[in-house]
Design a protein around this motif. Structure first.
Motif, short mmCIF file in Angstrom:
data_model
loop_
_atom_site.label_atom_id
_atom_site.label_comp_id
_atom_site.label_asym_id
_atom_site.label_seq_id
_atom_site.Cartn_x
_atom_site.Cartn_y
_atom_site.Cartn_z
N PRO A 156 11.29 12.77 -15.20
CA PRO A 156 10.10 11.93 -15.43
C PRO A 156 9.91 10.86 -14.36
CG PRO A 156 11.35 12.21 -17.46
CD PRO A 156 12.22 12.72 -16.36
N GLY A 157 11.02 10.31 -13.84
CA GLY A 157 10.91 9.28 -12.82
C GLY A 157 10.27 9.80 -11.54
N ILE A 158 10.66 10.99 -11.10
CA ILE A 158 10.08 11.55 -9.88
C ILE A 158 8.62 11.93 -10.10
CG2 ILE A 158 10.19 13.53 -8.31
CD1 ILE A 158 13.23 13.44 -8.59
N ALA A 159 8.29 12.46 -11.28
CA ALA A 159 6.90 12.80 -11.58
C ALA A 159 6.03 11.54 -11.57
CB ALA A 159 6.81 13.50 -12.93
N LEU A 160 6.51 10.47 -12.18
CA LEU A 160 5.74 9.22 -12.21
C LEU A 160 5.59 8.64 -10.81
CD1 LEU A 160 4.30 7.13 -13.94
CD2 LEU A 160 6.51 5.97 -14.26
N ALA A 161 6.68 8.69 -10.02
CA ALA A 161 6.62 8.19 -8.65
C ALA A 161 5.63 8.99 -7.81
CB ALA A 161 8.01 8.23 -8.02
N SER A 162 5.56 10.31 -8.03
CA SER A 162 4.61 11.14 -7.30
C SER A 162 3.18 10.78 -7.66
CB SER A 162 4.86 12.62 -7.62
OG SER A 162 6.16 13.01 -7.23
N PHE A 163 2.93 10.52 -8.94
CA PHE A 163 1.59 10.13 -9.39
C PHE A 163 1.18 8.80 -8.76
CE2 PHE A 163 -0.78 7.52 -12.49
CZ PHE A 163 -1.97 8.23 -12.50
N VAL A 164 2.07 7.81 -8.82
CA VAL A 164 1.76 6.49 -8.25
C VAL A 164 1.57 6.59 -6.74
CG1 VAL A 164 2.64 4.15 -7.88
CG2 VAL A 164 2.91 5.25 -10.12
N GLY A 165 2.45 7.35 -6.08
CA GLY A 165 2.35 7.50 -4.63
C GLY A 165 1.05 8.15 -4.20
N LEU A 166 0.62 9.19 -4.93
CA LEU A 166 -0.63 9.86 -4.58
C LEU A 166 -1.83 8.95 -4.83
CD1 LEU A 166 -2.00 12.42 -3.57
CD2 LEU A 166 -2.02 13.27 -5.92
N GLN A 167 -1.79 8.20 -5.92
CA GLN A 167 -2.88 7.27 -6.20
C GLN A 167 -2.97 6.20 -5.12
OE1 GLN A 167 -5.13 8.03 -8.16
NE2 GLN A 167 -4.65 7.93 -10.32
N CYS A 168 -1.84 5.68 -4.69
CA CYS A 168 -1.84 4.68 -3.61
C CYS A 168 -2.36 5.28 -2.31
CB CYS A 168 -0.44 4.11 -3.42
SG CYS A 168 0.13 3.08 -4.78
N LEU A 169 -1.97 6.52 -2.02
CA LEU A 169 -2.45 7.19 -0.82
C LEU A 169 -3.96 7.32 -0.83
CD1 LEU A 169 -1.97 8.92 1.79
CD2 LEU A 169 -1.80 10.90 0.27
N LEU A 170 -4.52 7.73 -1.95
CA LEU A 170 -5.95 7.97 -2.03
C LEU A 170 -6.75 6.67 -2.04
CD1 LEU A 170 -6.07 10.88 -4.66
CD2 LEU A 170 -6.36 11.05 -2.19
N ARG A 171 -6.20 5.63 -2.63
CA ARG A 171 -7.00 4.40 -2.83
C ARG A 171 -6.81 3.36 -1.74
NH1 ARG A 171 -6.93 2.94 -9.31
NH2 ARG A 171 -7.53 5.02 -10.07
N TYR A 172 -5.64 3.31 -1.13
CA TYR A 172 -5.33 2.18 -0.25
C TYR A 172 -5.05 2.56 1.20
CZ TYR A 172 -4.75 0.08 -4.85
OH TYR A 172 -4.95 -0.34 -6.14
N SER A 173 -5.13 3.83 1.54
CA SER A 173 -4.89 4.24 2.93
C SER A 173 -6.16 4.80 3.54
CB SER A 173 -3.77 5.29 3.00
OG SER A 173 -4.20 6.52 2.46
N ILE A 174 -6.24 4.72 4.86
CA ILE A 174 -7.40 5.26 5.57
C ILE A 174 -7.47 6.77 5.39
CG2 ILE A 174 -8.43 5.59 7.85
CD1 ILE A 174 -7.27 2.88 8.65
N THR A 175 -6.30 7.43 5.46
CA THR A 175 -6.28 8.88 5.27
C THR A 175 -6.79 9.26 3.89
OG1 THR A 175 -4.41 9.10 6.79
CG2 THR A 175 -4.80 10.91 5.26
N GLY A 176 -6.38 8.49 2.88
CA GLY A 176 -6.83 8.78 1.53
C GLY A 176 -8.33 8.61 1.37
N ARG A 177 -8.89 7.58 2.02
CA ARG A 177 -10.33 7.36 1.93
C ARG A 177 -11.10 8.48 2.63
NH1 ARG A 177 -10.13 0.84 3.18
NH2 ARG A 177 -9.13 0.26 1.20
N LYS A 178 -10.56 8.96 3.72
CA LYS A 178 -11.19 10.10 4.40
C LYS A 178 -11.16 11.33 3.49
CE LYS A 178 -10.14 8.73 9.17
NZ LYS A 178 -9.39 9.10 10.40
#
Length: 301
Positions: A156-178
């Motif tokens: 569960p810890g790795i699954a939750l970390a993957s979810f948070v990491g992907l959300q941060c990538l999409l919302r707070y990085s230039i690559t995610g915004r693209k």
């Protein structure tokens, strides 16, 4: 059902939901960008698990530390899944980018069959697992019930970390915004100077890595045999159909609901264990055909 059985069902359900979410997460990401159901995603899961088990077999006799084993498990899955995803996009899917969605689906199914036979050629039909890794991590007691640390904390810890990491990538990085721009409108994003082909390659690589990590996390708890890819990819289809295409947070919630429902069925109505995810999916689609968390799409002019 007494309290201890209920606790067992909840922990088993959350553990299964974590594995299911890792597979559905990569599949949801690819669906969001390309709008195609990638049937070959199940092969990323299976090959990730088989590859991780092979690496564990090399490292376990050398008395490697648990941290090294976990890093090797995840690293192998990321490399193998990312490479397969990138090869699929660059070598095949890019050529069918603007084709009929049914044709795209058939192409991914053909790739699935090829990878399924390749998997049989490499690993054969002998059951494979890496249960020794979970055994090394020991157990922990929770409210009077003993659980494996791997099942209760690591998965569960790795699954939750993957979810948070992907959300941060999409919302707070230039690559995610693209990437979000490509998801919203590919043609407009390209006109604005975004390399949509590069975003597609990154999406398939990331989605493949997530699917393979799901397989790597599964192999210490379950035995991999030929056909395991089809079982998990169908279950992940139930998740994204229940949540709605491209809904990452929805996929997390749908995975938890399906995982808990399946686990409760195991302890109360075992004959419904296999069909429970699909019963939930059908019930949701009868009420909301586009999924629980789908949103209205603006009309394009």
């Amino acid at each position: 059902m007494n309290f201890h059985l209920l606790l067992l069902a909840v922990v088993d359900g959350l553990s299964y939901a974590s594995l299911l979410f890792m597979i559905a997460l990569g599949l949801t990401l690819i669906c969001g960008v390309f709008g195609v159901i990638n049937v070959a995603h199940g092969s990323f899961y299976a090959i990730g698990g088989y590859s991780a088990a092979t690496v564990m077999a090399w490292l376990l006799p050398d008395d490697a530390s648990v941290l090294v084993l976990v890093c090797a498990l995840l690293g192998t899955a990321v490399l193998v899944g990312g490479a397969l995803g990138a090869l699929l996009e660059r070598g095949i899917m890019r050529r069918f980018q603007d084709r009929d969605p049914v044709l795209q689906l058939l192409v991914t199914f053909a790739v699935f069959m090829i990878l399924e036979n390749l998997q049989r050629m490499i690993w054969g039909s002998t059951p494979v697992n890496a249960g020794a890794l979970a055994g090394r991590m020991g157990t922990v007691e929770l409210l009077g019930v003993t659980f494996m640390r791997y099942q209760l904390l690591v998965v569960p810890g790795i699954a939750l970390a993957s979810f948070v990491g992907l959300q941060c990538l999409l919302r707070y990085s230039i690559t995610g915004r693209k990437l979000l721009a490509v998801i919203h409108h590919r043609e407009v994003a390209t006109a604005l100077g975004i390399d949509a082909a590069r975003m597609g390659l990154m999406t398939f690589a990331l989605g493949g890595a997530l699917g393979a990590v799901g397989g790597a996390l599964s192999v210490p708890m379950t035995t991999f045999v030929p056909g395991v890819a089809a079982d998990m990819v169908v279950a992940s289809f139930a998740v994204i159909a229940t949540a709605g295409l491209g809904q990452i947070t929805g996929a997390l919630i749908a995975s938890i609901l399906i995982g808990l429902a399946r686990a409760l069925a195991v302890y109360t109505l075992p004959e419904l264990e296999v069909v429970m995810p699909y019963l939930m999916m059908v019930a949701v689609l009868l009420v909301r055909p586009s999924g629980l968390f789908s949103v209205a799409e603006a009309r394009r002019i």
